[in-house]
Design a protein around this motif. Structure first.
Motif, PDB file in Angstrom:
ATOM      1  N   ALA A  32       0.830  -1.211   0.000  1.00  0.00           N
ATOM      2  CA  ALA A  32       0.000   0.000   0.000  1.00  0.00           C
ATOM      3  C   ALA A  32       0.861   1.256   0.000  1.00  0.00           C
ATOM      4  CB  ALA A  32      -0.936   0.003   1.209  1.00  0.00           C
ATOM      5  N   ARG A  33       2.093   1.147   0.513  1.00  0.00           N
ATOM      6  CA  ARG A  33       2.946   2.334   0.574  1.00  0.00           C
ATOM      7  C   ARG A  33       3.291   2.866  -0.804  1.00  0.00           C
ATOM      8  NH1 ARG A  33       4.456   3.428   5.623  1.00  0.00           N
ATOM      9  NH2 ARG A  33       4.351   1.760   7.163  1.00  0.00           N
ATOM     10  N   ALA A  34       3.121   2.054  -1.813  1.00  0.00           N
ATOM     11  CA  ALA A  34       3.390   2.520  -3.173  1.00  0.00           C
ATOM     12  C   ALA A  34       2.277   3.426  -3.673  1.00  0.00           C
ATOM     13  CB  ALA A  34       3.549   1.325  -4.108  1.00  0.00           C
ATOM     14  N   PHE A  35       1.182   3.514  -2.901  1.00  0.00           N
ATOM     15  CA  PHE A  35       0.031   4.301  -3.325  1.00  0.00           C
ATOM     16  C   PHE A  35       0.053   5.705  -2.739  1.00  0.00           C
ATOM     17  CE2 PHE A  35      -3.433   2.397  -5.720  1.00  0.00           C
ATOM     18  CZ  PHE A  35      -2.938   1.120  -5.931  1.00  0.00           C
ATOM     19  N   ARG A  36      -0.199   6.687  -3.606  1.00  0.00           N
ATOM     20  CA  ARG A  36      -0.432   8.047  -3.146  1.00  0.00           C
ATOM     21  C   ARG A  36      -1.939   8.259  -3.106  1.00  0.00           C
ATOM     22  NH1 ARG A  36       3.813  12.031  -6.399  1.00  0.00           N
ATOM     23  NH2 ARG A  36       5.735  11.207  -5.464  1.00  0.00           N
ATOM     24  N   THR A  37      -2.432   8.641  -1.962  1.00  0.00           N
ATOM     25  CA  THR A  37      -3.866   8.852  -1.820  1.00  0.00           C
ATOM     26  C   THR A  37      -4.126  10.269  -1.324  1.00  0.00           C
ATOM     27  OG1 THR A  37      -3.921   8.034   0.466  1.00  0.00           O
ATOM     28  CG2 THR A  37      -4.248   6.423  -1.284  1.00  0.00           C
ATOM     29  N   VAL A  38      -5.261  10.816  -1.731  1.00  0.00           N
ATOM     30  CA  VAL A  38      -5.660  12.134  -1.246  1.00  0.00           C
ATOM     31  C   VAL A  38      -7.131  12.065  -0.862  1.00  0.00           C
ATOM     32  CG1 VAL A  38      -6.222  12.996  -3.573  1.00  0.00           C
ATOM     33  CG2 VAL A  38      -5.733  14.610  -1.733  1.00  0.00           C
ATOM     34  N   VAL A  39      -7.443  12.611   0.307  1.00  0.00           N
ATOM     35  CA  VAL A  39      -8.809  12.660   0.816  1.00  0.00           C
ATOM     36  C   VAL A  39      -9.342  14.066   0.590  1.00  0.00           C
ATOM     37  CG1 VAL A  39     -10.285  12.450   2.850  1.00  0.00           C
ATOM     38  CG2 VAL A  39      -8.318  10.913   2.561  1.00  0.00           C
ATOM     39  N   ILE A  40     -10.502  14.167  -0.047  1.00  0.00           N
ATOM     40  CA  ILE A  40     -11.139  15.458  -0.296  1.00  0.00           C
ATOM     41  C   ILE A  40     -12.387  15.552   0.573  1.00  0.00           C
ATOM     42  CG2 ILE A  40     -12.271  16.922  -2.007  1.00  0.00           C
ATOM     43  CD1 ILE A  40     -10.523  15.711  -4.133  1.00  0.00           C
ATOM     44  N   GLY A  41     -12.432  16.555   1.444  1.00  0.00           N
ATOM     45  CA  GLY A  41     -13.597  16.683   2.319  1.00  0.00           C
ATOM     46  C   GLY A  41     -13.398  17.753   3.357  1.00  0.00           C
ATOM     47  N   ALA A  46     -13.639  13.573   6.824  1.00  0.00           N
ATOM     48  CA  ALA A  46     -12.338  13.355   6.200  1.00  0.00           C
ATOM     49  C   ALA A  46     -11.351  12.649   7.128  1.00  0.00           C
ATOM     50  CB  ALA A  46     -11.759  14.677   5.703  1.00  0.00           C
ATOM     51  N   PRO A  47     -11.303  12.990   8.433  1.00  0.00           N
ATOM     52  CA  PRO A  47     -10.373  12.280   9.321  1.00  0.00           C
ATOM     53  C   PRO A  47     -10.595  10.780   9.372  1.00  0.00           C
ATOM     54  CG  PRO A  47     -11.081  14.313  10.362  1.00  0.00           C
ATOM     55  CD  PRO A  47     -11.920  14.150   9.119  1.00  0.00           C
ATOM     56  N   VAL A  48     -11.826  10.329   9.148  1.00  0.00           N
ATOM     57  CA  VAL A  48     -12.103   8.896   9.145  1.00  0.00           C
ATOM     58  C   VAL A  48     -11.359   8.211   8.000  1.00  0.00           C
ATOM     59  CG1 VAL A  48     -13.932   7.177   8.803  1.00  0.00           C
ATOM     60  CG2 VAL A  48     -14.335   9.151  10.287  1.00  0.00           C
ATOM     61  N   SER A  49     -11.422   8.798   6.805  1.00  0.00           N
ATOM     62  CA  SER A  49     -10.698   8.237   5.666  1.00  0.00           C
ATOM     63  C   SER A  49      -9.185   8.374   5.852  1.00  0.00           C
ATOM     64  CB  SER A  49     -11.139   8.915   4.367  1.00  0.00           C
ATOM     65  OG  SER A  49     -12.428   8.483   3.988  1.00  0.00           O
ATOM     66  N   ILE A  50      -8.754   9.490   6.423  1.00  0.00           N
ATOM     67  CA  ILE A  50      -7.323   9.688   6.668  1.00  0.00           C
ATOM     68  C   ILE A  50      -6.790   8.585   7.566  1.00  0.00           C
ATOM     69  CG2 ILE A  50      -5.636  11.163   7.843  1.00  0.00           C
ATOM     70  CD1 ILE A  50      -7.368  13.572   6.907  1.00  0.00           C
ATOM     71  N   LYS A  51      -7.456   8.333   8.683  1.00  0.00           N
ATOM     72  CA  LYS A  51      -7.019   7.304   9.622  1.00  0.00           C
ATOM     73  C   LYS A  51      -7.013   5.923   8.963  1.00  0.00           C
ATOM     74  CE  LYS A  51      -6.251   9.069  13.790  1.00  0.00           C
ATOM     75  NZ  LYS A  51      -4.993   8.833  14.535  1.00  0.00           N
ATOM     76  N   THR A  52      -8.013   5.652   8.151  1.00  0.00           N
ATOM     77  CA  THR A  52      -8.104   4.346   7.498  1.00  0.00           C
ATOM     78  C   THR A  52      -6.962   4.144   6.527  1.00  0.00           C
ATOM     79  OG1 THR A  52     -10.512   4.383   7.707  1.00  0.00           O
ATOM     80  CG2 THR A  52      -9.585   2.832   6.136  1.00  0.00           C
ATOM     81  N   LEU A  53      -6.700   5.125   5.689  1.00  0.00           N
ATOM     82  CA  LEU A  53      -5.622   5.016   4.707  1.00  0.00           C
ATOM     83  C   LEU A  53      -4.257   4.929   5.384  1.00  0.00           C
ATOM     84  CD1 LEU A  53      -7.056   7.556   2.136  1.00  0.00           C
ATOM     85  CD2 LEU A  53      -6.741   5.102   1.729  1.00  0.00           C
ATOM     86  N   LEU A  54      -4.051   5.692   6.439  1.00  0.00           N
ATOM     87  CA  LEU A  54      -2.795   5.614   7.171  1.00  0.00           C
ATOM     88  C   LEU A  54      -2.611   4.234   7.788  1.00  0.00           C
ATOM     89  CD1 LEU A  54      -2.642   9.067   9.033  1.00  0.00           C
ATOM     90  CD2 LEU A  54      -1.295   8.353   7.047  1.00  0.00           C
ATOM     91  N   SER A  55      -3.704   3.655   8.281  1.00  0.00           N
ATOM     92  CA  SER A  55      -3.610   2.330   8.893  1.00  0.00           C
ATOM     93  C   SER A  55      -3.201   1.265   7.886  1.00  0.00           C
ATOM     94  CB  SER A  55      -4.956   1.953   9.534  1.00  0.00           C
ATOM     95  OG  SER A  55      -5.921   1.578   8.559  1.00  0.00           O
ATOM     96  N   LEU A  56      -3.498   1.513   6.615  1.00  0.00           N
ATOM     97  CA  LEU A  56      -3.121   0.581   5.549  1.00  0.00           C
ATOM     98  C   LEU A  56      -1.735   0.879   4.994  1.00  0.00           C
ATOM     99  CD1 LEU A  56      -6.552   0.454   3.681  1.00  0.00           C
ATOM    100  CD2 LEU A  56      -5.570  -1.318   5.146  1.00  0.00           C
ATOM    101  N   GLY A  57      -1.109   1.936   5.491  1.00  0.00           N
ATOM    102  CA  GLY A  57       0.246   2.266   5.061  1.00  0.00           C
ATOM    103  C   GLY A  57       0.333   3.101   3.813  1.00  0.00           C
TER     104      GLY A  57
END
Length: 375
Positions: A32-41, A46-57
């Motif tokens: 997952a670290r190879a992925f760049r993700t951006v949360v729009i909100g 938005a913090p819910v998605s941020i925490k989830t994506l961070l938990s996946l690396g």
């Protein structure tokens, strides 16, 4: 004899605190670290998605709406002429390396004896004045909190949100819109010329492998970002896939009574037509052809209605109403382009919050789909 002591501070309730449960129980999603993700909100979603994506690396950043004009943020905006700090603050806390760190905890403190301001809001506003730059204030706070990602305002302009309700009333101001008596039909910026896009936000979107919209308040947290000139163009130009995380329930007026299908339609009507790849929707029970709409909570209490319609466009009374979905509406959504993913995502103890592990598993599925060569 015992005495109750009134604490001088309080902290805003946050669903993201529950995400500590993800430690040691993460889905296997490979690199997952190879992925760049951006949360729009913005807001609390938005913090819910941020925490989830961070938990996946995943390498994660956030683009945040700047239309907030209520509460502590609204007072600072009106009285000190500063950039709205509230939603930025919430995302910074979600990115903080150590949620138990004293500074991270203090950042959330709300001072009832000082006009109900939060320390984080005051720090961002003071640093903006001291440094002469709101982005610089955000960078300083990222450093103080040892943030694991970057937070960008979608615009630095002094934007004002305006909207029209389903019953034809026009309302000005994000705070009033969010608590509208009836669901909103559409929103727009009062003066789009004031909303120049923030270049770093556009860059983050263009370079993302996955763009996540939501969860959160549809018309007052997610869509205001899309109204900033250049944002939807950046999404279109991005090489990444897009995911819309539909909310679980209505606790305020702007989407009161709207189904998941109507959430998607509203998003598409505000610039996302043809740009959605995945839609994630909560379904407490399996969907079957011809079946009833899923989405009822055992504790559901409906508010009063207008126009004799008990399902749509009800007045908001602070009560909770689930976002409904049916087998047929999933088919109709998919006919417009995106793949619909339905999962039971609600926290059993609090049906308005996402279950951290369930949401993490669903995000892991999306990341795998993004890697799939046939996609």
């Amino acid at each position: 004899m015992s005495f109750s002591v009134k604490r001088p501070f309080k902290q805003d309730p946050s669903a993201t605190a529950a995400f500590a449960a993800l430690r040691g129980a993460l889905p296997n999603v490979g690199h997952a670290r190879a992925f760049r993700t951006v949360v729009i909100g913005g807001g609390t979603g938005a913090p819910v998605s941020i925490k989830t994506l961070l938990s996946l690396g995943a390498e994660t950043s956030a683009v945040v709406a700047m239309a907030d004009d209520g509460g502590s943020t609204g007072k600072l905006r009106a009285q000190a002429n500063v950039t709205p700090p509230g939603d930025i603050r919430k995302c910074l806390i979600a990115f903080a390396e150590d949620t138990d760190d004293a500074l991270t905890q203090a950042f959330k403190y709300r001072f009832e004896f000082a006009d109900n301001h939060t320390l984080g809001n005051l720090m961002l506003s003071a640093l903006e004045q001291a440094s002469g730059s709101f982005p610089q204030a955000v960078r300083i706070c990222e450093g103080l909190l040892h943030a694991k990602g970057h937070v960008y305002p979608s615009t630095l302009g002094n934007v004002v949100l305006v909207g029209e309700t389903k019953d034809g009333r026009v309302i000005e101001g994000q705070a009033l819109l969010s608590h509208s008596r009836t669901a909103l039909e559409r929103v727009w910026l009062k003066d789009p010329s004031t909303a120049q896009p923030y270049p770093e936000a556009i860059k983050a979107i263009c370079e993302a492998d996955l763009i996540v919209l939501g969860p959160g308040s549809l018309f007052t947290s997610i869509i205001p970002n899309l109204l900033v000139p250049g944002v939807t163009e950046a999404i279109r130009a991005s090489r990444g896939k897009t995911l819309f995380v539909c909310g679980l329930a209505d606790m305020q007026g702007e989407t009161w009574g709207l189904s998941a299908e109507e959430h998607v339609s509203a998003l598409q009507a505000h610039g996302m037509a043809g740009l959605l790849d995945y839609v994630l929707i909560n379904t407490p029970q399996p969907l079957r052809p011809g079946g009833y709409e899923a989405g009822n909570f055992a504790s559901e209490v409906e508010g009063p209605t207008i126009a004799g319609d008990p399902h749509r466009y009800s007045e908001a009374t602070g009560r909770i109403r689930p976002v409904s979905i049916s087998f047929d509406s999933v088919r109709r959504i998919q006919e417009t382009g995106p793949m619909v993913i339905t999962r039971n995502l609600a926290n059993s103890q609090n049906p308005t919050w996402h279950d951290p592990l369930a949401l993490s598993r669903a995000f892991a599925e999306v990341l795998k789909l993004c890697r799939s060569p046939q996609m």
